[in-house]
Design an enzyme around this catalytic site. Structure first.
Site, PDB file in Angstrom:
ATOM      1  N   LYS A  13       1.268   3.903  -3.101  1.00 15.15           N
ATOM      2  CA  LYS A  13       0.821   5.280  -2.890  1.00 15.15           C
ATOM      3  C   LYS A  13       1.981   6.256  -3.126  1.00 15.15           C
ATOM      4  O   LYS A  13       1.766   7.369  -3.630  1.00 15.15           O
ATOM      5  CB  LYS A  13       0.263   5.451  -1.480  1.00 15.15           C
ATOM      6  CG  LYS A  13      -1.092   4.824  -1.266  1.00 15.15           C
ATOM      7  CD  LYS A  13      -2.193   5.469  -2.092  1.00 15.15           C
ATOM      8  CE  LYS A  13      -2.602   6.827  -1.542  1.00 15.15           C
ATOM      9  NZ  LYS A  13      -3.797   7.379  -2.261  1.00 15.15           N
ATOM     10  N   TYR A  42       0.829  -1.197   0.000  1.00 17.69           N
ATOM     11  CA  TYR A  42       0.000   0.000   0.000  1.00 17.69           C
ATOM     12  C   TYR A  42       0.869   1.255   0.000  1.00 17.69           C
ATOM     13  O   TYR A  42       0.712   2.142  -0.849  1.00 17.69           O
ATOM     14  CB  TYR A  42      -0.926   0.022   1.223  1.00 17.69           C
ATOM     15  CG  TYR A  42      -1.594   1.359   1.421  1.00 17.69           C
ATOM     16  CD1 TYR A  42      -2.623   1.763   0.575  1.00 17.69           C
ATOM     17  CD2 TYR A  42      -1.176   2.237   2.424  1.00 17.69           C
ATOM     18  CE1 TYR A  42      -3.222   3.017   0.737  1.00 17.69           C
ATOM     19  CE2 TYR A  42      -1.765   3.476   2.588  1.00 17.69           C
ATOM     20  CZ  TYR A  42      -2.787   3.868   1.742  1.00 17.69           C
ATOM     21  OH  TYR A  42      -3.360   5.107   1.895  1.00 17.69           O
TER      22      TYR A  42
END
Length: 333
Positions: A138, A134
């Protein structure tokens, strides 16, 4: 302004869309399921679908991009397709449609290698150092977004830190579920100093960024309540607000981080859908300090939080229908 909000079915995206509607903007929401935002036009779709994205951005003047795959575990390819390629797709379609301004909603984890953070600002996003799929994806997406900034297509990034509030499934419900099942240890006695962001404050900061693009385009800012507390105190406040016993079992942080890394790999390898009891990222969040200097953020956005941490905990108690929880949550131990 005609504003498109992606990911408005989530806690933060929904509040951002509601705030924009209250301010009088013409709002369209775009996500895989209904947003439930009164006064907004609701479009269903995914950022992985080029045709759906192209249709969603038509007529928009500004975009707040929150849609993302957020999870402790999962296949790396899924994170990449939604978080990186989804952002690339949105930026490409938005520029072609004549959109003028984009607020990319990021995360402080894009610049966090797992070490303690005490009073830093928005350090550069670094996919190579970020921990977990994640955070890594990102970081890649934020770099893409800021690289797209230009005089006619202004892009800024806002990194809200640990957003929570009534109805939150990412932090609050996870904390309560783990606490009820005695699966929420206090790492290093819960002493790590951590700052968080009440959802109303995160939403107002993101909307402020859209209005202050002259000041923040081409750069990232970290947003928090500016009230760092020991993580054990914060967890206890959340539990009290819902009438759940606070965690008391102590585990060394180094042990949890090692175990979390192993469990995370086993969960992903086995393709299990339920959350693992611990991951490396979760262990780092529970055992290392992470709080940020907010002076530059507040100056650039001309913004200050409107809901204190204690008031947020009191509201959480009201949400769970626990008068004693609300009263206790409004007082620090």
């Amino acid at each position: 302004m005609r504003v498109l909000v992606t990911g408005a079915s989530g806690l933060l995206g929904r509040e951002v869309a509601r705030l924009l509607v209250r301010q009088g903007h013409a709002v369209t929401t775009f996500q895989r399921r209904a947003s439930g935002v009164d006064g907004a036009a609701d479009l269903r779709g995914s950022v992985t679908d080029e045709d759906a994205v192209r249709a969603a951005v038509q007529g928009a003047e500004g975009i707040v991009h929150l849609a993302a795959k957020v999870s402790f575990t999962g296949r790396a390819a899924e994170f990449h397709e939604v978080n990186v390629e989804g952002t690339r797709r949105l930026l490409r379609c938005a520029r072609a449609a004549g959109v003028r301004e984009v607020v990319f909603v990021s995360s402080p984890s894009v610049a966090n290698s797992g070490a303690a953070i005490a009073g830093l600002g928005a350090e550069p996003a670094d996919p190579q150092r970020a921990h977990g799929d994640y955070s890594r994806t990102k970081a890649e997406a934020e770099l893409l977004a800021l690289a797209a900034d230009s005089p006619g297509f202004r892009v800024g990034a806002v990194r809200p830190h640990i957003v929570w509030g009534p109805g939150d499934t990412q932090l609050v419900e996870r904390v309560l579920h783990r606490a009820r099942h005695h699966r929420l240890p206090l790492l290093d006695a819960g002493a790590a100093l951590v700052d968080t962001t009440y959802v109303d404050n995160a939403a107002s900061a993101i909307v402020a960024a859209l209005h202050r693009m002259d000041h923040i385009h081409g750069r990232a800012v970290v947003v928090t309540n500016g009230e760092p507390r020991p993580i054990g105190e914060l967890l206890a406040g959340i539990c009290r607000a819902a009438g759940v016993p606070a965690p008391s079992r102590a585990v060394p942080g180094s042990v949890a981080r090692t175990a979390g890394a192993v469990v995370e790999k086993l969960w992903t390898w086995a393709g299990r859908k339920e959350e693992p009891p611990m991951t490396r990222f979760l262990a780092e969040q529970l055992s290392t300090a992470h709080w940020y200097d907010q002076r530059e953020t507040r100056a650039l956005l001309d913004w200050t939080p409107s809901v204190s941490l204690d008031e947020g905990l009191a509201r959480l108690g009201e949400h769970y229908g626990s008068p004693s929880g609300a009263a206790d949550a409004s007082r620090r131990p």
